[in-house]
Design a protein around this motif. Structure first.
Motif, PDB file in Angstrom:
ATOM      1  N   CYS A  54       0.824  -1.212   0.000  1.00  0.00           N
ATOM      2  CA  CYS A  54       0.000   0.000   0.000  1.00  0.00           C
ATOM      3  C   CYS A  54       0.855   1.256   0.000  1.00  0.00           C
ATOM      4  CB  CYS A  54      -0.921   0.010   1.217  1.00  0.00           C
ATOM      5  SG  CYS A  54      -2.223  -1.240   1.181  1.00  0.00           S
ATOM      6  N   THR A  55       2.171   1.116   0.153  1.00  0.00           N
ATOM      7  CA  THR A  55       3.053   2.278   0.268  1.00  0.00           C
ATOM      8  C   THR A  55       4.039   2.397  -0.887  1.00  0.00           C
ATOM      9  OG1 THR A  55       4.724   1.051   1.551  1.00  0.00           O
ATOM     10  CG2 THR A  55       2.917   2.073   2.775  1.00  0.00           C
ATOM     11  N   VAL A  56       3.970   1.488  -1.873  1.00  0.00           N
ATOM     12  CA  VAL A  56       4.930   1.525  -2.974  1.00  0.00           C
ATOM     13  C   VAL A  56       4.336   0.796  -4.173  1.00  0.00           C
ATOM     14  CG1 VAL A  56       6.063  -0.624  -2.243  1.00  0.00           C
ATOM     15  CG2 VAL A  56       7.328   1.023  -3.649  1.00  0.00           C
ATOM     16  N   ALA A  57       4.722   1.236  -5.349  1.00  0.00           N
ATOM     17  CA  ALA A  57       4.376   0.505  -6.569  1.00  0.00           C
ATOM     18  C   ALA A  57       5.492  -0.499  -6.831  1.00  0.00           C
ATOM     19  CB  ALA A  57       4.228   1.468  -7.746  1.00  0.00           C
ATOM     20  N   ALA A  58       5.196  -1.760  -6.657  1.00  0.00           N
ATOM     21  CA  ALA A  58       6.210  -2.809  -6.810  1.00  0.00           C
ATOM     22  C   ALA A  58       6.414  -3.103  -8.287  1.00  0.00           C
ATOM     23  CB  ALA A  58       5.762  -4.073  -6.071  1.00  0.00           C
ATOM     24  N   PHE A  59       7.639  -2.985  -8.746  1.00  0.00           N
ATOM     25  CA  PHE A  59       7.934  -3.255 -10.146  1.00  0.00           C
ATOM     26  C   PHE A  59       9.183  -4.111 -10.250  1.00  0.00           C
ATOM     27  CE2 PHE A  59       9.517   0.847  -8.814  1.00  0.00           C
ATOM     28  CZ  PHE A  59      10.836   0.853  -9.220  1.00  0.00           C
ATOM     29  N   VAL A  60       9.520  -4.469 -11.458  1.00  0.00           N
ATOM     30  CA  VAL A  60      10.620  -5.380 -11.775  1.00  0.00           C
ATOM     31  C   VAL A  60      10.368  -6.706 -11.049  1.00  0.00           C
ATOM     32  CG1 VAL A  60      13.107  -5.588 -12.091  1.00  0.00           C
ATOM     33  CG2 VAL A  60      12.092  -3.332 -11.937  1.00  0.00           C
ATOM     34  N   SER A  61      11.289  -7.153 -10.173  1.00  0.00           N
ATOM     35  CA  SER A  61      11.189  -8.497  -9.605  1.00  0.00           C
ATOM     36  C   SER A  61      10.518  -8.534  -8.230  1.00  0.00           C
ATOM     37  CB  SER A  61      12.593  -9.106  -9.485  1.00  0.00           C
ATOM     38  OG  SER A  61      13.411  -8.309  -8.647  1.00  0.00           O
ATOM     39  N   THR A  62      10.215  -7.383  -7.655  1.00  0.00           N
ATOM     40  CA  THR A  62       9.686  -7.358  -6.285  1.00  0.00           C
ATOM     41  C   THR A  62       8.342  -8.064  -6.185  1.00  0.00           C
ATOM     42  OG1 THR A  62      10.815  -5.261  -5.895  1.00  0.00           O
ATOM     43  CG2 THR A  62       9.080  -5.875  -4.354  1.00  0.00           C
ATOM     44  N   PHE A  63       7.404  -7.672  -7.023  1.00  0.00           N
ATOM     45  CA  PHE A  63       6.076  -8.279  -6.965  1.00  0.00           C
ATOM     46  C   PHE A  63       6.124  -9.738  -7.389  1.00  0.00           C
ATOM     47  CE2 PHE A  63       1.446  -8.331  -8.375  1.00  0.00           C
ATOM     48  CZ  PHE A  63       0.965  -8.376  -7.077  1.00  0.00           C
ATOM     49  N   SER A  64       7.005 -10.061  -8.328  1.00  0.00           N
ATOM     50  CA  SER A  64       7.156 -11.461  -8.745  1.00  0.00           C
ATOM     51  C   SER A  64       7.611 -12.323  -7.581  1.00  0.00           C
ATOM     52  CB  SER A  64       8.162 -11.559  -9.899  1.00  0.00           C
ATOM     53  OG  SER A  64       7.707 -10.880 -11.039  1.00  0.00           O
ATOM     54  N   MET A  65       8.501 -11.816  -6.743  1.00  0.00           N
ATOM     55  CA  MET A  65       8.976 -12.580  -5.594  1.00  0.00           C
ATOM     56  C   MET A  65       7.837 -12.857  -4.616  1.00  0.00           C
ATOM     57  SD  MET A  65      11.408 -14.077  -4.073  1.00  0.00           S
ATOM     58  CE  MET A  65      11.729 -14.697  -2.432  1.00  0.00           C
ATOM     59  N   ILE A  66       7.007 -11.858  -4.368  1.00  0.00           N
ATOM     60  CA  ILE A  66       5.888 -12.042  -3.441  1.00  0.00           C
ATOM     61  C   ILE A  66       4.886 -13.040  -4.006  1.00  0.00           C
ATOM     62  CG2 ILE A  66       3.933 -10.853  -2.371  1.00  0.00           C
ATOM     63  CD1 ILE A  66       5.736  -8.397  -2.130  1.00  0.00           C
ATOM     64  N   LEU A  67       4.624 -12.971  -5.311  1.00  0.00           N
ATOM     65  CA  LEU A  67       3.697 -13.912  -5.932  1.00  0.00           C
ATOM     66  C   LEU A  67       4.266 -15.324  -5.944  1.00  0.00           C
ATOM     67  CD1 LEU A  67       2.462 -11.701  -8.889  1.00  0.00           C
ATOM     68  CD2 LEU A  67       1.091 -12.495  -6.962  1.00  0.00           C
ATOM     69  N   PHE A  68       5.566 -15.446  -6.087  1.00  0.00           N
ATOM     70  CA  PHE A  68       6.217 -16.752  -6.005  1.00  0.00           C
ATOM     71  C   PHE A  68       6.002 -17.361  -4.619  1.00  0.00           C
ATOM     72  CE2 PHE A  68      10.197 -19.069  -4.887  1.00  0.00           C
ATOM     73  CZ  PHE A  68      10.049 -20.148  -5.752  1.00  0.00           C
ATOM     74  N   LEU A  69       6.140 -16.548  -3.582  1.00  0.00           N
ATOM     75  CA  LEU A  69       5.894 -17.024  -2.215  1.00  0.00           C
ATOM     76  C   LEU A  69       4.432 -17.402  -2.025  1.00  0.00           C
ATOM     77  CD1 LEU A  69       7.936 -14.365  -0.194  1.00  0.00           C
ATOM     78  CD2 LEU A  69       8.643 -16.688  -0.776  1.00  0.00           C
ATOM     79  N   LEU A  70       3.527 -16.603  -2.568  1.00  0.00           N
ATOM     80  CA  LEU A  70       2.099 -16.892  -2.439  1.00  0.00           C
ATOM     81  C   LEU A  70       1.746 -18.211  -3.124  1.00  0.00           C
ATOM     82  CD1 LEU A  70      -0.691 -15.757  -1.481  1.00  0.00           C
ATOM     83  CD2 LEU A  70      -0.960 -14.883  -3.809  1.00  0.00           C
ATOM     84  N   GLY A  71       2.231 -18.388  -4.357  1.00  0.00           N
ATOM     85  CA  GLY A  71       1.967 -19.642  -5.054  1.00  0.00           C
ATOM     86  C   GLY A  71       2.585 -20.829  -4.350  1.00  0.00           C
ATOM     87  N   GLY A  72       3.766 -20.622  -3.748  1.00  0.00           N
ATOM     88  CA  GLY A  72       4.426 -21.707  -3.039  1.00  0.00           C
ATOM     89  C   GLY A  72       3.718 -22.114  -1.765  1.00  0.00           C
ATOM     90  N   ALA A  73       2.826 -21.268  -1.252  1.00  0.00           N
ATOM     91  CA  ALA A  73       2.104 -21.590  -0.021  1.00  0.00           C
ATOM     92  C   ALA A  73       0.856 -22.420  -0.265  1.00  0.00           C
ATOM     93  CB  ALA A  73       1.716 -20.295   0.700  1.00  0.00           C
ATOM     94  N   VAL A  74       0.437 -22.562  -1.518  1.00  0.00           N
ATOM     95  CA  VAL A  74      -0.825 -23.249  -1.812  1.00  0.00           C
ATOM     96  C   VAL A  74      -0.777 -24.717  -1.407  1.00  0.00           C
ATOM     97  CG1 VAL A  74      -2.378 -23.940  -3.691  1.00  0.00           C
ATOM     98  CG2 VAL A  74      -1.459 -21.624  -3.616  1.00  0.00           C
ATOM     99  N   PHE A  75       0.407 -25.331  -1.382  1.00  0.00           N
ATOM    100  CA  PHE A  75       0.499 -26.746  -1.028  1.00  0.00           C
ATOM    101  C   PHE A  75      -0.106 -27.016   0.345  1.00  0.00           C
ATOM    102  CE2 PHE A  75       4.015 -25.369   1.545  1.00  0.00           C
ATOM    103  CZ  PHE A  75       4.092 -26.309   2.571  1.00  0.00           C
TER     104      PHE A  75
END
Length: 530
Positions: A411-432
């Motif tokens: 909510c305090t920054v526009a995540a670009f380049v690899s930052t948002f990808s890293m968070i989404l990678f963690l989110l997808g990895g938690a689905v197991f």
């Protein structure tokens, strides 16, 4: 599915039925094997996150993160479509829907000719990052390997961040920029805050560094506990993450860590209260109403002004929200696409320091629903799941708290380049975790010392009667116990009370046999602990 248990009994190996049978997860999907599969992919995803360089390939500007995701997205989607990572869930379709909605929004706002390259890069970095985590982090062992590598990476970056705090020199970025053919971002130092320069380390902006490292706090405290690490190791790891976050001197990242600490503390202090989260959100609602009544500003503005390093920063973010949300309401369905400008006072910059707001402005309300919705859905489902063991429970809590902190930080920054990808990678990895076995044992109720509850007496008497029946059947030479399947509950098919307990997920050890020894235990393998 108790074939393995029958084979174990026949071989006389003495394994419990709970250990022998294959764990079944959500919707009857067999849980993935407990082994650290695909470690190379996990390591590569972490490494490219801290390689903030760009280069041209075939006339297209690329970076290591985007290039790796381009390679991995198709194997990940194939594994997902083939069912190798479990039954599809709603967030899977929502992310795919977000990819389609981006294409529609961009085509309507910019035209097909200007859409292709940007849409392709965003599809890979958003949808691809989620599905790579979804497809290649498939078990507790995989997840804990990722966390360990994540914490080691933060430890490696910490000295660089401290050096930048003291000198203001971005040594790592300068080193990358000196390599031939590579272009690295330069320093965006705005001057010292509280006597320290802001650490940028391996990212385009200090706050991006803070967001990435702050997300690991809950992992350092709870996942290491799930691995059996002692309190000292967890305190040191959490302190490293906290110092790394503070070195960014970014209020959003620091608030993310503070939020995770608060959630962890609340969950532990009220661990014996099943309604603790209802109480928590009730308290938040109460304070929201009180602030709204006593303050001459909105609760959002009043809180934000106290969570930033300067009033001017808070005021600017409030203006961004006011004028940005107005643009969303002017373009509620398809958004503005890759807008070149937006209505705002002349003295405001074009920077939008709110990732969720930026996505809503670009792709409309359906776009932000399809993007933010999976975060909320996964957090809710994991938080509500009744895990069969404490290790999965701790991993689930770590994911819930970590992703909650990440949502606030974004909510305090526009995540670009690899930052948002890293968070989404963690989110997808938690689905197991949604496929992990659920607890089938009855809830354990508090028992006063020196007394046995009626349910405990009844269970003990039933077990003794069952054992007597089994003995009578064996004496008669029939080999049958004569027990019938109970209506509305899973049949306990073991030949003894110990096997019955094993079938329900409870081992009859010396401590477990006494209900007083487990009166506050949610997990049968951890007597006396929640």
């Amino acid at each position: 599915m108790d074939i393995a248990a029958d084979q174990s009994d026949a071989a006389g190996q003495g394994r419990s039925a709970r250990e022998a049978k294959a764990p079944m997860g959500r919707a009857g999907v067999k849980a993935p094997a407990e082994k650290a599969a695909f470690p190379a992919i996990t390591l590569m995803m972490l490494i490219v996150t801290v390689l903030p360089v760009s280069f041209y390939m075939g006339g297209v500007l690329l970076n290591p993160s985007r290039l790796l995701l381009m390679v991995l997205i198709f194997p990940a989607l194939i594994r997902w479509a083939s069912g190798k990572v479990g039954k599809p869930i709603l967030p899977d379709y929502m992310f795919l829907g977000f990819g389609v909605w981006m294409l529609i929004s961009l085509a309507l706002n910019q035209g097909i000719g200007r859409t292709g390259v940007y849409w392709g890069s965003q599809f890979v970095e958003v949808v691809g990052a989620y599905f790579v985590g979804r497809a290649f982090i498939i078990s507790r062992a995989c997840f804990m390997f990722m966390v360990r590598a994540y914490l080691i990476l933060i430890l490696f970056l910490l000295p660089i961040g401290i050096y930048e705090n003291l000198t203001g020199e971005v040594i790592y970025l300068n080193l990358l920029d000196s390599l031939p053919g590579l272009d690295a971002p330069g320093s965006v130092n705005y001057g010292p805050r509280m006597g320290l320069h802001r650490a940028q380390v391996a990212f385009h902006h200090p706050i991006l560094y803070g967001v990435v490292v702050s997300t690991a706090f809950s992992f350092a405290w709870l996942v290491l506990k799930a691995k059996g690490r002692g309190t000292g190791s967890r305190v040191i790891s959490s302190a490293i993450v906290t110092v790394a976050t503070i070195s960014s001197m970014s209020a959003g990242a620091i608030v993310s860590v503070a939020t995770q600490i608060m959630l962890i503390a609340w969950d532990w202090i009220l661990r014996a209260n099943a309604a603790r989260w209802k109480i928590f959100f009730g308290i938040l609602a109460f304070f929201y109403v009180v602030i709204d009544l006593v303050s001459n500003r909105s609760p959002f503005a009043a809180v934000l002004s106290r969570l930033t390093f300067s009033n001017s920063t808070a005021y600017n973010r409030i203006r961004i929200w006011d004028f940005g949300s107005a643009e969303v309401m002017r373009h509620p369905i398809f958004g503005m696409g890759l807008f070149s400008d937006w209505i705002r006072p002349f003295f405001m910059s074009d920077s939008i320091d709110n990732h969720w707001l930026l996505m809503a402005m670009r792709f409309g309300l359906p776009g932000i629903f399809l993007l933010l919705g999976p975060f909320i859905w996964i957090i809710y489902k994991i938080s509500r799941k009744q895990f069969a063991n404490e290790q999965s429970y701790l991993l689930g809590r770590a994911v819930v708290f970590s992703m909650s902190g990440a949502i606030i930080a974004l909510c305090t920054v526009a995540a670009f380049v690899s930052t948002f990808s890293m968070i989404l990678f963690l989110l997808g990895g938690a689905v197991f975790l949604l496929y992990e076995p659920s607890s089938t044992a009855p809830a354990l109720q508090p028992v006063k010392p020196g007394r046995r509850s009626g349910r405990a007496r009844q269970g003990s008497e039933s077990a003794q009667a069952a054992g007597a029946g089994a003995g009578a059947g064996r004496k008669a030479g029939t080999g049958r116990t004569g027990r019938k399947r109970r209506s509305g509950a899973k049949a306990l098919q073991g030949e003894s009370p110990a096997e019955n307990l094993a079938e329900s997920g409870i081992e009859e050890t010396g401590a477990e046999a006494d209900p007083r020894a487990r009166r506050y235990s949610r997990f049968p393998d951890k007597p006396g602990r929640r």
